[in-house]
Design an enzyme around this catalytic site. Structure first.
Site, PDB file in Angstrom:
ATOM      1  N   CYS A 136     -19.333  27.191 -19.476  1.00 47.37           N
ATOM      2  CA  CYS A 136     -19.496  26.081 -20.516  1.00 47.37           C
ATOM      3  C   CYS A 136     -19.313  24.710 -21.201  1.00 47.37           C
ATOM      4  O   CYS A 136     -19.115  25.205 -21.994  1.00 47.37           O
ATOM      5  CB  CYS A 136     -20.201  27.617 -22.125  1.00 47.37           C
ATOM      6  SG  CYS A 136     -20.531  26.757 -22.908  1.00 47.37           S
ATOM      7  N   CYS A 139     -19.416  24.371 -24.837  1.00 46.62           N
ATOM      8  CA  CYS A 139     -18.772  25.772 -25.518  1.00 46.62           C
ATOM      9  C   CYS A 139     -16.848  24.632 -25.633  1.00 46.62           C
ATOM     10  O   CYS A 139     -16.997  25.243 -26.362  1.00 46.62           O
ATOM     11  CB  CYS A 139     -18.864  26.551 -24.841  1.00 46.62           C
ATOM     12  SG  CYS A 139     -20.352  27.118 -25.045  1.00 46.62           S
ATOM     13  N   ASP A 140     -16.657  24.559 -24.682  1.00 42.26           N
ATOM     14  CA  ASP A 140     -15.273  24.597 -24.232  1.00 42.26           C
ATOM     15  C   ASP A 140     -14.830  23.127 -24.221  1.00 42.26           C
ATOM     16  O   ASP A 140     -13.776  22.858 -23.900  1.00 42.26           O
ATOM     17  CB  ASP A 140     -14.735  25.420 -23.363  1.00 42.26           C
ATOM     18  CG  ASP A 140     -15.028  27.243 -23.475  1.00 42.26           C
ATOM     19  OD1 ASP A 140     -15.037  26.967 -24.567  1.00 42.26           O
ATOM     20  OD2 ASP A 140     -15.432  27.432 -22.524  1.00 42.26           O
TER      21      ASP A 140
END
Ligand code: FAD
Ligand code: NAP
Length: 313
Positions: A136, A139-140
């Site tokens: 992701c 997200c990261d």
């Protein structure tokens, strides 16, 4: 003791969509039952820091999900540790059979079974998950400011992730197992034009390379699928973007699916084609796939279910 229970609203799934639907439908006095499934708390329980849940600058994924469960219970939802193995939507009340032997009947069902990222299945990938291996970028990606990353895949997701990662990384290498992408042409154009992106065609990832202490990624080894030659590509982060699998098994023969298995809902709502059946979160969303959007859809599903049920009274 009866092994059948009836409820006004049955929520299947305990990710952000399910728990939010539980909070809202409990506050609407619908006394919902929520079935947690095999992954109580959903996908966020397999990550570490979450930095994009509004109101929490940083929170551990598992902690956030424990708090959501507590919140749903405190509002009056009943949270049940069980797994739904079959669901009959052909007549009302709808009938859900669970692994425990229980049968749940419901006037309305909220499907919130989520999706799972597809992984390559390499032991080294498993080892570094959360320590340099991610599925992701939204997200990261932020963790790779000024660093180099590799993305695996050739579809829309991989190309979007690669483009998104150029906001942070100094270099992004896209590794694809064939010599052409299946991503939309417009995305391909953007990819080819981006000076930070390099593409390694016809290569399959063989191993994620890294250090033990601290646990972290230093590169990947990829093999040319034609010649068998291997190459090592140094990187600090490795993003697997080879597709997601929505958990639509329960309803695949009963509801319309699209975009590779996602449950289709009426645009702008969570209503499926069957009155009284609603779908929320990653199960129905092939585009955003975020905790906050899933929670938003969980709220919508509870409101849609409440309106549906009160319209019947
Ligand atoms: P999920 O979280 O997928 O939950 C699905 C639930 O359904 C699970 O509880 C499961 O047990 C249950 N279930 C499935 N089948 C059944 C069944 N048959 N019977 C009963 N229950 C069932 N998003 C962000 O916004 N920020 C992040 O930082 C972030 N980091 C991520 C890191 C990782 C490693 C991953 C994989 C995802 C990340 N995401 C992040 C995405 C986010 O986790 C998802 O968008 C979100 O969890 C989707 O919520 P959901 O409620 O739709 O489903
Ligand atoms: P996808 O289209 O299924 O593409 C998956 C990619 O990963 C393919 O290129 C595939 O290679 C590769 N792959 C699969 N398994 C692999 C493995 N084991 N090893 C190496 N490579 C592997 O998945 P997606 O990109 O996540 O898209 C899913 C759906 O969502 C699609 O319908 C897509 O259009 C949609 N989507 C849309 C948008 C958008 O509209 N902006 C964004 C994201 C996703 P091959 O090409 O060789 O098969």
């Amino acid at each position: 003791m009866s092994d059948t229970r009836h409820t006004r609203v049955l929520i299947i799934g305990s990710g952000p969509a399910g728990y939010t639907a539980a909070v809202y439908s409990a506050r609407a006095m619908l006394s919902p039952l929520l079935i947690q499934g095999l992954q109580p708390g959903g996908q966020l329980t397999i990550t570490t820091e979450v930095e994009n849940w509004p109101g929490e600058r940083e929170i551990q994924g598992p902690d956030l999900m424990v708090r959501m469960e507590e919140h749903a219970r405190a509002m009056g939802a009943e949270v049940i540790s069980d797994y739904i193995s079959s669901l009959d939507l052909s007549q009302r009340p709808f009938v859900a059979k669970a692994d425990s032997g229980m049968t749940y009947t419901a006037d309305a069902v909220i499907l919130a079974t989520g999706a799972q990222a597809r992984w390559l299945g390499l032991p080294s990938e498993e080892k570094f998950k959360g320590f340099g291996v991610s599925a992701c970028a939204t997200c990261d990606g932020f963790f790779y400011r000024g660093k180099e990353v590799v993305v695996a895949g050739g579809g829309n997701s991989a190309v979007e992730e690669a483009l998104f990662l150029t906001n942070f990384a100094t270099k992004v290498t896209l590794i694809h197992r064939r010599d052409s992408l299946r991503a939309e042409k417009i995305l391909q154009q953007r990819l080819f034009k981006n000076p930070k992106i390099e593409i390694l065609w016809n290569h399959a990832i063989e191993e994620v390379l890294g250090t033990e202490a601290p646990l972290g990624v230093t590169g990947v080894r990829a093999k040319n699928v034609h010649t068998g030659e291997t190459v090592e590509v140094p990187c600090d982060g490795f993003f697997v973007a080879i597709g997601h699998e929505p958990a639509s098994e329960l309803v695949k023969d009963q509801l319309e699916l699209h975009n590779g298995g996602y449950v289709k809902v009426e645009p702008g709502t969570t209503r499926t084609a069957i009155p009284g059946v609603f779908a929320a979160g990653d199960l129905t969303d092939h585009v955003y796939r975020q905790a906050v959007t899933s929670a938003g859809m969980g709220c919508m599903a509870a409101l849609d279910a409440e309106r549906f049920l009160s319209g019947e009274e």
